[in-house]
Every structure is written in C-alpha cells, then in structure tokens.
Design an enzyme around this catalytic site. Structure first.
Site, PDB file in Angstrom:
ATOM      1  N   ARG A 146      22.748 -33.954  38.487  1.00 50.34           N
ATOM      2  CA  ARG A 146      22.600 -32.520  38.691  1.00 50.34           C
ATOM      3  C   ARG A 146      21.417 -32.313  39.649  1.00 50.34           C
ATOM      4  O   ARG A 146      20.548 -33.171  39.785  1.00 50.34           O
ATOM      5  CB  ARG A 146      22.305 -31.790  37.379  1.00 50.34           C
ATOM      6  CG  ARG A 146      23.365 -31.976  36.294  1.00 50.34           C
ATOM      7  CD  ARG A 146      22.937 -31.240  35.024  1.00 50.34           C
ATOM      8  NE  ARG A 146      23.927 -31.325  33.962  1.00 50.34           N
ATOM      9  CZ  ARG A 146      23.886 -32.228  32.976  1.00 50.34           C
ATOM     10  NH1 ARG A 146      22.905 -33.118  32.934  1.00 50.34           N
ATOM     11  NH2 ARG A 146      24.828 -32.238  32.042  1.00 50.34           N
ATOM     12  N   LYS A 170      19.876 -31.870  30.665  1.00 49.16           N
ATOM     13  CA  LYS A 170      19.818 -30.617  29.910  1.00 49.16           C
ATOM     14  C   LYS A 170      19.208 -30.849  28.531  1.00 49.16           C
ATOM     15  O   LYS A 170      19.458 -31.872  27.899  1.00 49.16           O
ATOM     16  CB  LYS A 170      21.226 -30.033  29.759  1.00 49.16           C
ATOM     17  CG  LYS A 170      21.786 -29.450  31.055  1.00 49.16           C
ATOM     18  CD  LYS A 170      23.113 -28.775  30.804  1.00 49.16           C
ATOM     19  CE  LYS A 170      23.641 -28.095  32.065  1.00 49.16           C
ATOM     20  NZ  LYS A 170      24.931 -27.417  31.826  1.00 49.16           N
ATOM     21  N   HIS A 242      26.931 -29.499  43.046  1.00 51.51           N
ATOM     22  CA  HIS A 242      27.690 -29.908  41.864  1.00 51.51           C
ATOM     23  C   HIS A 242      29.050 -30.484  42.257  1.00 51.51           C
ATOM     24  O   HIS A 242      29.645 -31.239  41.487  1.00 51.51           O
ATOM     25  CB  HIS A 242      27.871 -28.725  40.914  1.00 51.51           C
ATOM     26  CG  HIS A 242      27.629 -29.079  39.485  1.00 51.51           C
ATOM     27  ND1 HIS A 242      26.411 -29.539  39.005  1.00 51.51           N
ATOM     28  CD2 HIS A 242      28.461 -29.079  38.398  1.00 51.51           C
ATOM     29  CE1 HIS A 242      26.506 -29.785  37.709  1.00 51.51           C
ATOM     30  NE2 HIS A 242      27.737 -29.533  37.321  1.00 51.51           N
ATOM     31  N   ARG A 245      28.744 -34.115  42.302  1.00 50.06           N
ATOM     32  CA  ARG A 245      28.783 -34.649  40.934  1.00 50.06           C
ATOM     33  C   ARG A 245      30.224 -34.702  40.425  1.00 50.06           C
ATOM     34  O   ARG A 245      30.651 -35.697  39.826  1.00 50.06           O
ATOM     35  CB  ARG A 245      27.909 -33.775  40.037  1.00 50.06           C
ATOM     36  CG  ARG A 245      27.880 -34.147  38.541  1.00 50.06           C
ATOM     37  CD  ARG A 245      26.812 -33.292  37.868  1.00 50.06           C
ATOM     38  NE  ARG A 245      26.983 -33.180  36.428  1.00 50.06           N
ATOM     39  CZ  ARG A 245      26.416 -33.988  35.536  1.00 50.06           C
ATOM     40  NH1 ARG A 245      25.687 -35.006  35.957  1.00 50.06           N
ATOM     41  NH2 ARG A 245      26.586 -33.799  34.249  1.00 50.06           N
ATOM     42  N   HIS A 268      26.849 -35.957  29.415  1.00 47.54           N
ATOM     43  CA  HIS A 268      27.566 -34.952  28.625  1.00 47.54           C
ATOM     44  C   HIS A 268      27.404 -35.270  27.138  1.00 47.54           C
ATOM     45  O   HIS A 268      27.651 -36.392  26.714  1.00 47.54           O
ATOM     46  CB  HIS A 268      29.061 -34.950  28.958  1.00 47.54           C
ATOM     47  CG  HIS A 268      29.368 -34.379  30.313  1.00 47.54           C
ATOM     48  ND1 HIS A 268      30.555 -34.618  30.977  1.00 47.54           N
ATOM     49  CD2 HIS A 268      28.636 -33.570  31.131  1.00 47.54           C
ATOM     50  CE1 HIS A 268      30.524 -33.991  32.136  1.00 47.54           C
ATOM     51  NE2 HIS A 268      29.394 -33.354  32.249  1.00 47.54           N
ATOM     52  N   TYR A 277      37.932 -33.972  33.818  1.00 49.11           N
ATOM     53  CA  TYR A 277      38.208 -34.819  34.979  1.00 49.11           C
ATOM     54  C   TYR A 277      39.535 -35.555  34.834  1.00 49.11           C
ATOM     55  O   TYR A 277      40.079 -36.022  35.835  1.00 49.11           O
ATOM     56  CB  TYR A 277      37.055 -35.805  35.197  1.00 49.11           C
ATOM     57  CG  TYR A 277      35.779 -35.085  35.539  1.00 49.11           C
ATOM     58  CD1 TYR A 277      35.643 -34.428  36.762  1.00 49.11           C
ATOM     59  CD2 TYR A 277      34.728 -35.018  34.634  1.00 49.11           C
ATOM     60  CE1 TYR A 277      34.489 -33.730  37.068  1.00 49.11           C
ATOM     61  CE2 TYR A 277      33.571 -34.332  34.942  1.00 49.11           C
ATOM     62  CZ  TYR A 277      33.453 -33.681  36.158  1.00 49.11           C
ATOM     63  OH  TYR A 277      32.318 -32.980  36.458  1.00 49.11           O
TER      64      TYR A 277
END
Length: 299
Positions: A146, A170, A242, A245, A268, A277
């Site tokens: 990110r 995150k 992004h 990514r 994640h 994906y």
C-alpha cells in the site's frame, strides 16, 4: 452524546489498537450521525429508534453516497451502539435488527502483465529522483505494498541480503514481505547511489527510505503524483498506486501462487478480502478461452 462518542473512540484507540486514520474516519461518520439526530431533535441516546437509524441511512442515499460508503457508515453505527449497550450506557440497540446494505462486488482495476512490463520499462530520469521513482514503482508492484506502507518504510525495515521488508500495515500490524528480482536490485542501487544525494543535514527526518527533494519523508500525495505521471506512458490517466497492488495479486494468482500466501504477503486479515482476486483470475481465464477456442466466438 459527545462524551459517549469520545469514550468509544478512546476504546477503539486504546483497547482495539485502531490506527489514527481509522479513528478519524469513525469520528467523521459519528459526527454526521450526531448532526442528523440533532436536526431531528434527538439528544438522548435512549430516544434513538430503529426508524431513526433507517431515516439516517435514507439520508445518506439521498445525498448520493456510494453503497460501500453507506455500508461503512452503518457498520460504524452498529459498533457504536453495541459498545454503548456493553458499557451499560443504555439497554437499547436501535441497530440490532438492521442489516448492512449489500454492496455490489466491484472487481479491482488491474494492468495486464504486458502493460506492467512496458510501464516499468519506461525511461526514467538518470538523476537521484528518477532512481527513487523507478524504485518506488518496482517495490509497489514487486511487493504489493500500500502507499502508506511504502512511505512508512524506514532504513531499519529493509533487509536486502535476506530478501525481505518489514512492513507496518493497517492497524499497525507488522508483517514480513519478500523483495527480490528487479525490485531488490533497484532498491539496492537507490540506497547506495541515489538516497545519499537526497539526504540533507538540516532535515529532521533521515530514517525514511524514500525522501523528497528537501530530505524529508516522501508523502502519499507525492507517490500518487509519481504513479499518475508514469501511467501516462502506457496511456492510462490517473493511474492509482493501488492498481499496482491489485496487479501484483492478480499476476501472482495467475502464476499459480496459493491464495493463502497472497493473503499473507498483502497483509489481509481475512481471506475473503483476498478472494476477490479469484474473480479477476476467472475473468482472465474467460478472456483466454474466448481468444483461443475455435468455437467460442459467436457466428
């Protein structure tokens, strides 16, 4: 209600370890909720009903908010009201019977492998900033980072001999991300040759990997600008970091990587986030089928 909101935000920060940006977003959503209630003449938390929450959701729709934004708002309210009940500020939870609005699945934008190769092979300035920009793009795509993770990298997070980066994602969650190939080579060249030219003796910030012309940590906005400008080389306007990514994850999956491995590299927390994906990958398979099978085309 102001005090209750502050208490909830403090809980998120201290006990849940939410990031400052998450706290800021929650505060903004709850402020909008509070302003709506004030207009309805509701100041007592016990006076809020299910109909009031539904009316608030309807007001968001009327203002043209995207379904994903409305879902986030309602999710914030549900968390807030659950907290109030748990902390015995009230016995009522007006959001209990309210379901989160369905958000249509939007497949992420990705570049093809051919586009990506052309994008990364474009000529960059030979100076230190050109080497920096080239390295950033290679790392964004090569490691699936990110923007905030890229700009947050410090020198102590780079282990080129071992082939990995230490990344803070995150929620301040730390993870190890592999770096190899062109990204690894570019990073070594940048750190050895270009970064020393960008450092300034008067700059306060000298730990950051990626520096601006003044010797400070490069900002997210600067990275957005670099990516958008580079995207014009392949005819893509307003290319978003992004997308690199997303392209990383899609190309990994197409190359046979396990979904769990991709989940770990991307950071994640839930595999369902990574599973989007697989839909992109299926689109790729269908495109290959339509172009290759002799009976796939309509007559």
């Amino acid at each position: 209600m102001d005090g209750l909101v502050r208490e909830y935000l403090a809980y998120l920060s201290v006990e849940r370890g939410s990031s400052p940006k998450t706290i800021e977003a929650y505060a903004r959503d709850l402020r909008g909720y509070q302003e709506f209630l004030d207009k309805q003449g509701i100041s007592d938390i016990d006076a809020i009903t299910r109909d009031d929450v539904i009316a608030y959701e309807a007001s968001l729709v009327a203002h043209g908010y995207a379904p994903s934004t409305i879902e986030r708002h309602i999710s914030v309210l549900k968390g807030f009201h659950r907290f109030l009940v748990r902390e015995t500020h009230t016995t009522k939870n007006p959001t209990d019977a309210i379901k989160l609005p369905k958000v249509p699945t939007k497949l992420p934008d990705v570049l093809s492998i051919e586009q990506m190769n052309i994008f990364l092979s474009q000529p960059f300035d030979e100076g230190c900033r050109g080497k920096r920009d080239k390295t950033m793009l290679e790392v964004l795509y090569g490691c699936g980072l990110r923007v905030s993770e890229l700009t947050g990298l410090d020198l102590g997070d780079v282990f080129l001999d071992e082939g990995y980066l230490r990344v803070v994602g995150k929620g301040n969650k730390e993870r190890i991300t592999p770096i190899s190939g062109v990204a690894q080579t570019c990073m070594k060249d940048y750190l050895d040759q270009a970064r020393p030219q960008l450092t300034k003796p008067y700059a306060k910030e000298n730990l950051a990997v990626f520096l601006n012309a003044r010797g400070g940590r490069l900002t997210r906005q600067s990275v957005f600008g670099v990516v958008a400008h580079a995207g014009l080389f392949i005819g893509v306007k307003n290319l978003h970091p992004h997308t690199l990514r997303h392209s990383f994850a899609t190309h990994m999956l197409e190359g046979g990587a396990d979904l769990r491995v991709i989940q770990e590299i991307l950071g994640h927390s839930d595999i369902s986030t990574t599973q989007i994906y697989t839909h992109v990958n299926r689109s790729h398979i269908r495109a290959e089928y339509l172009s290759a099978h002799p009976r796939a085309k309509r007559v």
